[in-house]
Design a protein around this motif. Structure first.
Motif, mmCIF file in Angstrom:
data_model
loop_
_atom_site.group_PDB
_atom_site.id
_atom_site.type_symbol
_atom_site.label_atom_id
_atom_site.label_comp_id
_atom_site.label_asym_id
_atom_site.label_seq_id
_atom_site.Cartn_x
_atom_site.Cartn_y
_atom_site.Cartn_z
ATOM 1 N N LYS A 248 42.560 47.209 37.323
ATOM 2 C CA LYS A 248 43.111 46.342 36.288
ATOM 3 C C LYS A 248 43.917 47.147 35.286
ATOM 4 O O LYS A 248 43.756 48.352 35.152
ATOM 5 N N ASN B 2 43.393 39.390 34.373
ATOM 6 C CA ASN B 2 43.893 40.641 34.931
ATOM 7 C C ASN B 2 43.980 41.760 33.900
ATOM 8 O O ASN B 2 44.541 42.804 34.152
ATOM 9 N N TYR C 112 52.423 41.378 35.123
ATOM 10 C CA TYR C 112 52.779 40.555 36.288
ATOM 11 C C TYR C 112 54.041 40.990 36.986
ATOM 12 O O TYR C 112 54.432 40.405 37.979
#
Lengths: 120, 174, 625
Positions: free
Chosen positions: B64, B93, B172
């Motif tokens: 992560k 996340n 992302y």
């Protein structure tokens, strides 16, 4: 006779080549560190929170056996070379350290030149 | 001959200096955070806020992104950025680590009780010395590191919505 | 209403400046030695306009007219009258108006004093100086206008930064401006001398007085600034090698060099080119310093509100000034032909200039180097006290020795000064140094050598003085004061540096702490309401068991309302031997107070010596034989 004279002079100068004894190594380091959140203060002078924390860390490092140079390197790595007041002598800073002496030598040469002319 | 050589050198030095001054006028002179970006964070050992166990690098999960937020209950800007942290905490996340900086345990707990707790892990740096190895100037500061513990971004001062988008973008994108 | 009057006065100043340039130019074209009356009238109008605009601004500050943006941002109706006035130059706009005032004042006085004896040179000087004035007036009116209005008119002002509310800092800027802005007049005179092909000796005679005056004020300004920093900043030091301090020191080096070499030009007609260069770079370095400080290009203690557009204007002005003065100077293809006797006053004066240029180079490069590394390598570095101390301190040693011997040497050629007193004084200095280190503590080699050479300078100056008084011959009192003062200054700075003690500790009310042979007791804490702030006053007892004294010290934390600021006031106990210096600050979320306790020997002597040094210049101007 001459050596005696020299010894007397050396004695009178009371030569002490070691660094200033009055201040400890920690104060010496604090005086060479910039308090980054203040306006042009050293860590030694500042009362700010940041300065207090840096003092703790430096003292801690000293007690763990780090030397002056290692402490500067550690802090420079975290905050940039900006934190150290005495710039180290490297490629980038060479002109800073050398240029005053260039002026000194050049000035001496220019004055000397006028002496020489006279002799000719 | 030598004098004119001196003249030329001094002339160019002056021109050079003036040009540098002109460029320097347009340079932004705020704290630079670049020193730490791209480097792996130092090994650290910090106590938990709630108990006396110690948290280390190896306890960071390696799948992560981690957001290390340095905060204190006595710091007003920390209150300002708190809603952003609450929003970020909803993201699975991202692992949020709060380092409580030079604070009293009671005050810190009250702060979280009143405003909500965004952190997955809360550590306590009572004398502020551990935070120095993250290059912290003061509170609040926030550091985004990836799963390999490399610093991606550092934010000085309270996070705002722009920083929020920025952080999500980083997570992302990859 | 006030704003309009102010603007009209400024426009009047610009108009009269234009007309002066025009008529002076016409006067030169007709090549008559007679100066037209209208130029004299116009100069009088110009100075009247400029001074009235300054008085008007003072008026606006005193009566808190918040319709002016400068007053609104820097003043407050509850401020004491004295600080309302000093607030006029405590901000960028007002200080630029002061700047213009001083340029006009020097221009006017120079013209009045020199137009009879040297009309061509003074006309040219008037033109150049007024071109400079015009540049600053345009800057003032377009970008830094102190008479800008604000609408709607605020009821209350924002107040002046409390750290600036201090008597020393109130007089510091005017003194400093009389120094380095005053140097504009010999910049103009130098350009004028080149353009008018003036004779070197004449040029030297016409600028000498102004060099000495500006040097004295510059010195005083620097001293007052240091005194302020010493007790107001609460760090215990008085010189921090801060960029703003450096910016005032650089022109001082130039002025010192000039004040010496102008004598060579006057007496021997040597060094004309060099004196011209020095005259030019003094003002150039002053404007460069102003640029560095005002543009915000450097970080520093003394923050002026800065904005890049101002920096840009000053930089363009500076570049043009340098460019034109360079071109004009290089066009003058006259090489001074002269020979130096190694043992002559000329040589010693040149050696003063030599050291001054070294110090100048060190401080200048040190100040601007961080800008270079940032632009060229994108790295931020700091150049601070350790750098300057290391580079400058060793070179003080030969400098002090030269300074001791110089004044006694005759012009042209001197038979050597007798060796005997020379050696006696060296031995004496060594002995004193030995006693100092024997009774106090030892210090390092460089400190030893500096102390020996400063003692040498002090003793040598005193010996010269005594022999001259005995023989009743002419003696240069000015150089005696300055050289002796400088020797004492360096001696006590080094002693202070070596024997200062500093302790940093946290303490609660009622607690007693022991450090070394001393005991600090924190008796109590009280809060007082003062005119425009609240004070938290600590009551401390300091007891020294060895020397058996008890001192009471009351450091303060001041809480100002407008603008909201905390300042930390030091408590200082001064005597001839030492200052005891105490500051306290609160620690967030704790009953403890952080106190910094310092023992600083000989501070009073440092100030005394610095004033003695500065007095030399004024003695020279006003006590002429």
């Amino acid at each position: 006779m001459k050596t005696k004279f020299l010894i007397i002079i050396l004695l009178m100068l009371n030569i002490k080549l070691s660094a200033n004894e009055n201040i400890g190594i920690d104060t010496k380091i604090f005086k060479n560190l910039r308090c980054l959140v203040c306006q042009g203060q050293t860590i030694a002078e500042s009362n700010s929170d940041f300065a207090q924390t840096i003092k703790i860390v430096v003292r801690d490092k000293i007690s763990r056996g780090s030397n002056e140079k290692e402490i500067y390197e550690f802090l420079s790595e975290k905050y940039g070379e900006w934190i150290v007041y005495k710039p180290k002598f490297n490629y980038i800073n060479s002109f800073l350290w050398i240029s005053p002496y260039i002026v000194l030598i050049l000035g001496g040469y220019l004055i000397f030149k006028y002496f020489r002319k006279r002799r000719q | 001959m030598k004098i004119s050589f001196l003249k030329i050198i001094s002339f160019f030095l002056v021109i050079f200096t003036i040009v540098v001054f002109f460029i320097a006028l347009s340079i932004d002179k705020r704290y630079s955070t670049e020193n730490i970006v791209g480097k792996k964070i130092d090994n650290f050992k910090i106590k938990f806020l709630s108990h006396d166990q110690i948290f280390e690098n190896k306890d960071l999960s390696n799948d992560k992104y981690h957001l290390i937020n340095v905060w204190a209950s006595w710091c007003l800007p920390c209150k300002k950025e708190h809603p952003i942290l609450m929003k970020l905490s909803k993201d699975d996340n991202l692992n949020l680590i709060g380092i409580n900086f030079k604070d009293k345990k009671k005050n810190a707990n009250n702060f979280l009780k009143n405003l909500g707790n965004p952190y997955n892990i809360i550590l306590s740096d009572t004398d502020g010395s551990s935070s120095i190895s993250f290059g912290v100037f003061g509170v609040p500061e926030t550091i985004l590191i990836n799963s390999n513990q490399i610093v991606i971004k550092k934010f000085i001062g309270p996070l705002d919505t722009k920083d929020y988008k920025n952080i999500l973008n980083v997570i992302y994108e990859n | 209403m006030l704003s309009n009057t102010g603007n009209i006065l400024l426009i009047g100043s610009i108009a009269s400046t234009f007309l002066i340039i025009y008529f002076a130019y016409q006067n030169i074209k007709v090549r008559s030695p007679q100066i037209k009356k209208n130029i004299i009238y116009l100069s009088f109008f110009q100075i009247t306009f400029v001074i009235s605009s300054f008085l008007l601004l003072i008026f606006a500050f005193v009566f808190s007219d918040f319709s002016l943006i400068a007053v609104y941002q820097n003043s407050h109706s509850a401020k004491p009258l004295f600080y309302k006035i000093s607030g006029v130059w405590g901000n960028h706009e007002g200080s630029m108006l002061l700047w213009v005032n001083i340029m006009v004042l020097f221009s006017y006085l120079f013209f009045v004093f020199n137009n009879k004896t040297n009309s061509v040179l003074s006309l040219y000087t008037l033109i150049v100086q007024n071109i400079l004035i015009l540049g600053f007036l345009v800057f003032l009116i377009s970008d830094s206008n102190p008479f800008f209005k604000i609408l709607p008119i605020p009821i209350e002002g924002l107040g002046l930064n409390p750290i600036l509310q201090d008597p020393a800092l109130a007089i510091h800027p005017p003194l400093l401006y009389l120094g380095f802005v005053g140097s504009s007049i010999y910049f103009s005179a130098a350009v004028a001398a080149i353009l008018s092909n003036s004779d070197g000796k004449n040029f030297a005679l016409s600028i000498k007085k102004w060099v000495l005056i500006s040097w004295s004020f510059q010195s005083l300004g620097i001293i007052v600034g240091s005194i302020w920093a010493y007790y107001e900043l609460g760090w215990g030091g008085f010189w921090f090698w801060d960029p703003v301090e450096n910016a005032s020191l650089i022109p001082w080096f130039c002025m010192t060099a000039l004040a010496h070499s102008v004598l060579v030009l006057e007496k021997r007609n040597y060094l004309y080119n060099w004196v011209l260069i020095l005259s030019l770079i003094t003002f150039i370095s002053s404007v460069t310093g102003t640029f560095l400080v005002r543009s915000g290009i450097l970080n520093s203690v003394h923050t002026f509100a800065n904005d890049p557009s101002r920096g840009l204007y000053i930089l363009i002005f500076l570049s043009l000034m340098i460019l034109f003065s360079f071109i004009i100077f290089f066009k003058r293809r006259i090489n001074d032909q002269f020979n130096l006797n190694p043992l002559s006053k000329e040589t010693f004066i040149l050696s003063n200039n030599w050291f001054m240029m070294f110090y100048l180079a060190t401080v200048f490069v040190g100040t601007i180097y961080p800008i270079f590394t940032q632009v060229l390598y994108n790295t931020n570095i700091s150049v601070g006290p350790p750098f300057y101390n290391q580079v400058i301190a060793p070179i003080l040693i030969p400098f002090l020795i030269f300074m001791a011997v110089g004044p006694k040497i005759g012009w042209m050629k001197s038979k050597f000064i007798s060796y005997k007193p020379f050696f006696v004084i060296i031995i004496l200095s060594l002995l004193i140094n030995f006693f100092i280190s024997f009774f106090l503590k030892s210090y390092n080699l460089i400190s030893n050598l500096i102390i020996v050479s400063s003692l040498f300078l002090i003793l040598y100056s005193l010996k010269d003085f005594i022999t001259n008084v005995k023989s009743n011959s002419y003696y240069n009192l000015a150089s005696f004061f300055s050289h002796l003062g400088f020797g004492i200054l360096i001696l006590f700075i080094i002693l202070n540096h070596n024997f200062s003690e500093e302790f940093d500790l946290n303490i609660k009310v009622g607690e007693t702490k022991k450090i070394g042979n001393m005991e600090i007791k924190f008796n109590n804490l009280k809060i007082e309401n003062r005119e425009n702030y609240n004070a938290v006053i600590g009551d401390f007892n300091i007891q020294d068991f060895q020397r058996n004294y008890l001192k009471k010290l009351n450091p303060e934390i001041r809480v100002y309302e407008n603008p909201q600021t905390l300042t930390f006031e030091s408590a200082i106990n001064t005597n001839f031997k030492q200052d005891i210096y105490l500051t306290m600050s609160n620690i967030d979320g704790s009953d403890f107070y952080n106190i910094k306790f310092q023992v600083k020997p000989f501070m009073l002597w440092i100030w005394f010596a610095a004033f003695l040094t500065a007095s030399g210049g004024l003695v020279r101007v006003f006590l002429k034989k």
